[in-house]
Write an enzyme that holds these catalytic residues in place. Sequence first.
Site, PDB file in Angstrom:
ATOM      1  CG  ASP A  16      -1.657   1.242   1.447  1.00 17.03           C
ATOM      2  OD1 ASP A  16      -2.414   1.625   0.532  1.00 17.03           O
ATOM      3  OD2 ASP A  16      -1.503   1.863   2.510  1.00 17.03           O
ATOM      4  CG  ASP A  18      -1.849   7.535   0.215  1.00 17.63           C
ATOM      5  OD1 ASP A  18      -0.808   8.135  -0.103  1.00 17.63           O
ATOM      6  OD2 ASP A  18      -2.857   7.470  -0.516  1.00 17.63           O
ATOM      7  CB  SER A  61     -12.151   6.997  -3.271  1.00 16.83           C
ATOM      8  OG  SER A  61     -11.853   7.634  -2.038  1.00 16.83           O
TER       9      SER A  61
END
Length: 205
Positions: A16, A18, A61
């Site tokens: 991942d 962030d 998103s």
Amino acid sequence: MTATAAPSPVPALFIDRDGTLIADAHYLADASRVQLLPGAAAAVANANAARVPVVVVTNQSGIARGLITTSQYEAVRDRTNALLRDGGAAVLATYHCPHWGQPKEPCECRKPGLGMYREAAAAYQLDLMRSAYIGDRWRDVQPALATGGIGILVPGIETPAADVEEARSALSARIFMAEHILEAVSIALAMIGARAPLQPPSGVQ
């Protein structure tokens, strides 16, 4: 003339972004604000030295929400890669999901969905069943349960308590917790090198 055999799929580290590799600034739009977390470059460099590919997978998103543009996302991605290179590390590829997710914008790529992982596997001949899935949220780790891989949660300051409890309840020979990214990558490399391939869960290809 003898046909050349196709290369066998190899395990990878799916990491991942962030909160795991860089500080989580919440819908980061300014590339100048990118900050690698302590040990991030060294951890990726260790994987490079072991010749295990590193693929960054990130939900974004903010693009669908109108909080960041695709160009801003790409600038942050490029800055992250540049800082890693400055630290002697390199990633094979970065994948992002720009969608909002259920119920606003259903898709197959938003983590914990397997869309990004399957896309990377097809592009780079990666073995999802033998790979490790590393991040600061349960959704980053959860794909290990679907693929038969190794999941490692690295709790950070933004990690919800519920995610930590979820990982603790799932601790097993397949799911781990680590205090920092260097430890997570060390666990992943040791497990990838030591374990025999497991049978994938039913329905996973």
